[in-house]
Design a protein around this motif. Sequence first.
Motif, PDB file in Angstrom:
ATOM      1  N   VAL A   1       0.926 -15.047  -1.348  1.00  0.00           N
ATOM      2  CA  VAL A   1       2.084 -14.153  -1.270  1.00  0.00           C
ATOM      3  C   VAL A   1       1.599 -12.720  -1.456  1.00  0.00           C
ATOM      4  O   VAL A   1       0.827 -12.427  -2.376  1.00  0.00           O
ATOM      5  N   ILE A   2       2.042 -11.813  -0.567  1.00  0.00           N
ATOM      6  CA  ILE A   2       1.720 -10.399  -0.722  1.00  0.00           C
ATOM      7  C   ILE A   2       3.014  -9.591  -0.705  1.00  0.00           C
ATOM      8  O   ILE A   2       4.071 -10.085  -0.296  1.00  0.00           O
ATOM      9  N   LYS A   3       2.926  -8.358  -1.155  1.00  0.00           N
ATOM     10  CA  LYS A   3       4.053  -7.429  -1.121  1.00  0.00           C
ATOM     11  C   LYS A   3       3.743  -6.374  -0.076  1.00  0.00           C
ATOM     12  O   LYS A   3       2.725  -5.666  -0.170  1.00  0.00           O
ATOM     13  N   ALA A   4       4.588  -6.253   0.949  1.00  0.00           N
ATOM     14  CA  ALA A   4       4.350  -5.320   2.049  1.00  0.00           C
ATOM     15  C   ALA A   4       5.400  -4.210   2.063  1.00  0.00           C
ATOM     16  O   ALA A   4       6.584  -4.461   1.798  1.00  0.00           O
ATOM     17  N   ASP A   5       4.965  -2.984   2.370  1.00  0.00           N
ATOM     18  CA  ASP A   5       5.926  -1.886   2.515  1.00  0.00           C
ATOM     19  C   ASP A   5       6.576  -1.978   3.893  1.00  0.00           C
ATOM     20  O   ASP A   5       6.194  -2.803   4.732  1.00  0.00           O
ATOM     21  N   GLN A   6       7.560  -1.110   4.150  1.00  0.00           N
ATOM     22  CA  GLN A   6       8.322  -1.199   5.397  1.00  0.00           C
ATOM     23  C   GLN A   6       7.442  -0.962   6.614  1.00  0.00           C
ATOM     24  O   GLN A   6       7.597  -1.629   7.648  1.00  0.00           O
ATOM     25  N   GLN A   7       6.505  -0.032   6.505  1.00  0.00           N
ATOM     26  CA  GLN A   7       5.612   0.255   7.629  1.00  0.00           C
ATOM     27  C   GLN A   7       4.780  -0.978   7.988  1.00  0.00           C
ATOM     28  O   GLN A   7       4.616  -1.312   9.168  1.00  0.00           O
TER      29      GLN A   7
ATOM     30  N   LYS B   1       8.460  -9.195   0.405  1.00  0.00           N
ATOM     31  CA  LYS B   1       7.552 -10.298   0.098  1.00  0.00           C
ATOM     32  C   LYS B   1       7.213 -11.042   1.388  1.00  0.00           C
ATOM     33  O   LYS B   1       8.097 -11.297   2.216  1.00  0.00           O
ATOM     34  N   VAL B   2       5.946 -11.379   1.556  1.00  0.00           N
ATOM     35  CA  VAL B   2       5.513 -12.129   2.744  1.00  0.00           C
ATOM     36  C   VAL B   2       4.732 -13.353   2.263  1.00  0.00           C
ATOM     37  O   VAL B   2       3.764 -13.231   1.497  1.00  0.00           O
ATOM     38  N   LEU B   3       5.155 -14.521   2.711  1.00  0.00           N
ATOM     39  CA  LEU B   3       4.560 -15.782   2.303  1.00  0.00           C
ATOM     40  C   LEU B   3       3.717 -16.351   3.440  1.00  0.00           C
ATOM     41  O   LEU B   3       4.187 -16.495   4.566  1.00  0.00           O
TER      42      LEU B   3
ATOM     43  N   THR C   1       6.134 -16.157   6.635  1.00  0.00           N
ATOM     44  CA  THR C   1       7.563 -15.885   6.399  1.00  0.00           C
ATOM     45  C   THR C   1       7.689 -14.534   5.709  1.00  0.00           C
ATOM     46  O   THR C   1       7.208 -14.347   4.588  1.00  0.00           O
ATOM     47  N   ALA C   2       8.320 -13.586   6.401  1.00  0.00           N
ATOM     48  CA  ALA C   2       8.500 -12.234   5.855  1.00  0.00           C
ATOM     49  C   ALA C   2       9.943 -12.069   5.390  1.00  0.00           C
ATOM     50  O   ALA C   2      10.883 -12.313   6.161  1.00  0.00           O
TER      51      ALA C   2
ATOM     52  N   ALA D   1      -3.545 -13.586   5.227  1.00  0.00           N
ATOM     53  CA  ALA D   1      -2.943 -12.632   4.288  1.00  0.00           C
ATOM     54  C   ALA D   1      -3.842 -11.428   4.068  1.00  0.00           C
ATOM     55  O   ALA D   1      -3.357 -10.302   3.875  1.00  0.00           O
ATOM     56  N   SER D   2      -5.156 -11.652   4.094  1.00  0.00           N
ATOM     57  CA  SER D   2      -6.102 -10.562   3.824  1.00  0.00           C
ATOM     58  C   SER D   2      -6.016  -9.456   4.872  1.00  0.00           C
ATOM     59  O   SER D   2      -6.429  -8.329   4.631  1.00  0.00           O
ATOM     60  N   LYS D   3      -5.469  -9.779   6.054  1.00  0.00           N
ATOM     61  CA  LYS D   3      -5.336  -8.772   7.108  1.00  0.00           C
ATOM     62  C   LYS D   3      -4.273  -7.726   6.778  1.00  0.00           C
ATOM     63  O   LYS D   3      -4.286  -6.617   7.313  1.00  0.00           O
ATOM     64  N   TRP D   4      -3.345  -8.087   5.872  1.00  0.00           N
ATOM     65  CA  TRP D   4      -2.184  -7.229   5.630  1.00  0.00           C
ATOM     66  C   TRP D   4      -2.054  -6.747   4.198  1.00  0.00           C
ATOM     67  O   TRP D   4      -1.202  -5.897   3.906  1.00  0.00           O
ATOM     68  N   ASP D   5      -2.855  -7.267   3.290  1.00  0.00           N
ATOM     69  CA  ASP D   5      -2.680  -6.947   1.873  1.00  0.00           C
ATOM     70  C   ASP D   5      -3.157  -5.527   1.570  1.00  0.00           C
ATOM     71  O   ASP D   5      -4.342  -5.244   1.546  1.00  0.00           O
ATOM     72  N   THR D   6      -2.202  -4.616   1.344  1.00  0.00           N
ATOM     73  CA  THR D   6      -2.517  -3.221   1.029  1.00  0.00           C
ATOM     74  C   THR D   6      -2.153  -2.888  -0.418  1.00  0.00           C
ATOM     75  O   THR D   6      -1.992  -1.731  -0.777  1.00  0.00           O
TER      76      THR D   6
END
Length: 303
Positions: free
Chosen positions: A5-11, A50-52, A44-45, A62-67
């Motif tokens: 699970v990661i936390k993504a901003d709107q961008q 939160k993105v699962l 699942t966003a 997940a590692s492609k998007w985890d900022t």
Amino acid sequence: MGQTVIKADQQTLDKMDKHYENTKVKKQPPHTVFVAKQTNVTITAYQSGKVLFQGGHHAEEASKWDTNPQTQKKQHNVESHSKAILNQDHIGSDEAGTGDYFGPITVAAVYADERQQALLKELGVKDSKSMNDSTISSIVKNILETDIIYSTVTLNNEKYNQLKKQNWSQTRMKAWMHHNAIEHVMNKLDQITPSGIVIDQFCEPGIYYNKIKASDATPHSNITFLTKAESQSTCVAAASMLARYRFVQEMDRLSKKAGFTLQKGASQKVDQQIKRLMDSKGEAFLSQIGKVHFGNTQKAKKL
């Protein structure tokens, strides 16, 4: 089933929404932005950000998007290990063949203490980029007569192409090979505990760790990731030369299989050789000697 699970901003959510456009499912749970299904991973966003990621490739995807700043901070800390390790006994690893159409990827790991590193330098071990393959071969033959502990891992082309069809990135393959080469050396060390491990950096440290975890393995600890590591670590320099030596050996073997000397790299000469092989041995033969997802394959078909 594993998950991340990661936390993504709107961008980031907007970028993900566009990236997974072709794999989205029509039926979505409440409060979700999208649900996408790919081979071995479901994404699942949620509107909350939160993105699962679920499935066999959850950590890698997940590692492609985890900022997340905390993740970035952790990666920085891993990358900035003290370079004092370079003057101590340690394991160094490097790879060869990643940018070559023909031939496998090879990875080597070398353990040497201070005495052995001094000997390696006397034998001519240094940054191998300025050396030709003949010089490297000559030095490696001398290296193999020393008492250093080493391991080489080769990913043959058929297996490489199979993993690509299973959506393995080349980065994941390299991470897995480095991990195994280091593991083999560790197993040979018996009662010795190396002061650390140095890897010639080919990706961010956090991504490396995620790709090892994605294969259900436990990453080694005390790793220092350095760019141009073979110019700083004698162990990495030796590993680089061993990896290149194994790659050249495999290229010689595959050249005999092809019936002529295969060109290294991925130039127009390679395109011409691919065309020659397709005409004489058929396209299926390429999967035995080359990385068929490279753009050279399509270029050759147009010749």
